[in-house]
Each structure stands twice: as structure tokens, then as C-alpha cells.
Scaffold this motif. Sequence first.
Motif, mmCIF file in Angstrom:
data_model
loop_
_atom_site.group_PDB
_atom_site.id
_atom_site.type_symbol
_atom_site.label_atom_id
_atom_site.label_comp_id
_atom_site.label_asym_id
_atom_site.label_seq_id
_atom_site.Cartn_x
_atom_site.Cartn_y
_atom_site.Cartn_z
ATOM 1 N N VAL A 57 0.801 -1.101 -0.154
ATOM 2 C CA VAL A 57 0.111 -0.061 -0.023
ATOM 3 C C VAL A 57 0.835 1.204 -0.109
ATOM 4 O O VAL A 57 2.135 1.213 0.452
ATOM 5 C CB VAL A 57 -1.010 -0.153 1.298
ATOM 6 C CG1 VAL A 57 -0.289 0.083 2.695
ATOM 7 C CG2 VAL A 57 -1.936 1.074 1.134
ATOM 8 N N VAL A 58 0.384 2.222 -0.672
ATOM 9 C CA VAL A 58 1.169 3.699 -0.618
ATOM 10 C C VAL A 58 -0.132 4.588 -0.193
ATOM 11 O O VAL A 58 -1.344 4.572 -0.822
ATOM 12 C CB VAL A 58 1.684 3.975 -1.969
ATOM 13 C CG1 VAL A 58 0.769 3.827 -3.152
ATOM 14 C CG2 VAL A 58 2.380 5.436 -1.834
ATOM 15 N N PHE A 59 0.180 5.281 0.712
ATOM 16 C CA PHE A 59 -0.643 6.366 1.217
ATOM 17 C C PHE A 59 -0.704 7.554 0.684
ATOM 18 O O PHE A 59 0.424 8.075 -0.094
ATOM 19 C CB PHE A 59 -0.827 6.561 2.740
ATOM 20 C CG PHE A 59 -1.021 5.132 3.515
ATOM 21 C CD1 PHE A 59 -2.306 5.099 3.803
ATOM 22 C CD2 PHE A 59 0.046 4.515 3.886
ATOM 23 C CE1 PHE A 59 -2.719 4.051 4.571
ATOM 24 C CE2 PHE A 59 -0.420 3.257 4.639
ATOM 25 C CZ PHE A 59 -1.522 3.196 5.087
ATOM 26 N N TYR A 60 -1.773 8.502 0.587
ATOM 27 C CA TYR A 60 -1.784 9.766 -0.160
ATOM 28 C C TYR A 60 -1.014 10.937 0.491
ATOM 29 O O TYR A 60 -0.837 11.911 -0.038
ATOM 30 C CB TYR A 60 -3.262 10.193 -0.272
ATOM 31 C CG TYR A 60 -3.788 9.716 -1.397
ATOM 32 C CD1 TYR A 60 -3.616 10.299 -2.826
ATOM 33 C CD2 TYR A 60 -4.632 8.627 -1.405
ATOM 34 C CE1 TYR A 60 -4.248 9.909 -4.069
ATOM 35 C CE2 TYR A 60 -5.255 7.872 -2.640
ATOM 36 C CZ TYR A 60 -4.978 8.666 -3.820
ATOM 37 O OH TYR A 60 -5.691 7.903 -5.006
ATOM 38 N N ASN A 61 -0.169 10.656 1.445
ATOM 39 C CA ASN A 61 0.921 11.576 2.110
ATOM 40 C C ASN A 61 2.213 11.170 1.387
ATOM 41 O O ASN A 61 2.915 12.132 1.611
ATOM 42 C CB ASN A 61 0.812 11.617 3.635
ATOM 43 C CG ASN A 61 1.374 10.187 4.152
ATOM 44 O OD1 ASN A 61 0.960 9.247 3.667
ATOM 45 N ND2 ASN A 61 1.907 10.368 5.159
ATOM 46 N N ASN A 62 2.433 10.246 0.782
ATOM 47 C CA ASN A 62 3.523 10.039 -0.195
ATOM 48 C C ASN A 62 3.510 10.670 -1.361
ATOM 49 O O ASN A 62 2.507 10.905 -1.978
ATOM 50 C CB ASN A 62 3.224 8.407 -0.488
ATOM 51 C CG ASN A 62 4.697 7.991 -0.817
ATOM 52 O OD1 ASN A 62 5.371 8.430 -1.656
ATOM 53 N ND2 ASN A 62 5.580 6.855 -0.060
ATOM 54 N N LYS A 63 4.896 11.044 -1.724
ATOM 55 C CA LYS A 63 4.993 11.916 -2.857
ATOM 56 C C LYS A 63 4.765 11.093 -4.110
ATOM 57 O O LYS A 63 4.402 11.607 -5.243
ATOM 58 C CB LYS A 63 6.542 12.612 -2.837
ATOM 59 C CG LYS A 63 7.453 11.548 -3.035
ATOM 60 C CD LYS A 63 8.984 12.433 -2.866
ATOM 61 C CE LYS A 63 9.946 11.115 -2.839
ATOM 62 N NZ LYS A 63 11.264 11.917 -2.719
ATOM 63 N N GLU A 64 4.687 9.892 -4.005
ATOM 64 C CA GLU A 64 4.613 9.021 -4.998
ATOM 65 C C GLU A 64 2.981 9.431 -5.709
ATOM 66 O O GLU A 64 2.727 9.069 -6.860
ATOM 67 C CB GLU A 64 4.539 7.653 -4.707
ATOM 68 C CG GLU A 64 4.419 6.546 -6.023
ATOM 69 C CD GLU A 64 4.580 5.082 -5.226
ATOM 70 O OE1 GLU A 64 3.950 4.090 -6.027
ATOM 71 O OE2 GLU A 64 5.317 4.825 -4.343
ATOM 72 N N LEU A 65 2.301 9.638 -4.819
ATOM 73 C CA LEU A 65 0.660 9.833 -5.335
ATOM 74 C C LEU A 65 0.465 11.378 -5.742
ATOM 75 O O LEU A 65 -0.724 11.672 -5.613
ATOM 76 C CB LEU A 65 -0.198 9.153 -4.352
ATOM 77 C CG LEU A 65 -0.290 7.736 -4.150
ATOM 78 C CD1 LEU A 65 -1.096 7.284 -3.142
ATOM 79 C CD2 LEU A 65 -0.576 7.266 -5.417
#
Length: 108
Positions: A57-65
Amino acid sequence: MGLLLGAKCFSCGYTNKCSFGGNMFTYTKICMVPGIDKKTKKFVVLNYLEKHNPLDVVFYNNKELKGKTLSFRNEKIQFGDILMNSDNNFCPNCKEYFFHFKILYYTD
């Protein structure tokens, strides 16, 4: 104080609602944060305070998103040290960076 967020993509029209943060009596154990399940590519809302495999999982606080372009508003949505952009986020439906989060109301 937690939040209920509305989410909408201005490219494809995809919409969703999600919790963000925690409430008065549970914030030390529960902090809901939207993200993307990397295996299914679906929008998910998970407890950020639980241990999650970064491969899952990747969260929306991650720069990836977060999109590369800045919006005129450049607003942020924050709970504790978790900071998300309100605009130009990755859309799980069309895969473009036109996904917008808006605070619908506060929860407690």
C-alpha cells in the motif's frame, strides 16, 4: 478530530468518500488515511498506525501519489504529522493526477 473527505477526479469523474484521521477517544490507536493498494490498484482507507507493508500500500501523504503541478489553491489537509495535498493527486480510476480531496465535515 477526524474528517470525512469527499474525493473526485476532475479528469474521469470518479468519486469516493473516506475517513481521514482519528477521533477524540481513539486517535492514539486509529488514524484512517486513504491510499492505493499496489496489488489491486484500488482506492483503500486503512489505519495508518498499524504496520503496513510498503510493497502492498501507498498512502496519499506519499509523494508518489502527489502530482508534479501546483494548483492555484495549493491547499493541504492535515491530521497530526500526516499531510496530504487537496489537489492534483493520483486517481485510482484513470491514473491521472486530477484527484481532489475536499473536507465534507469534521467527526469526533
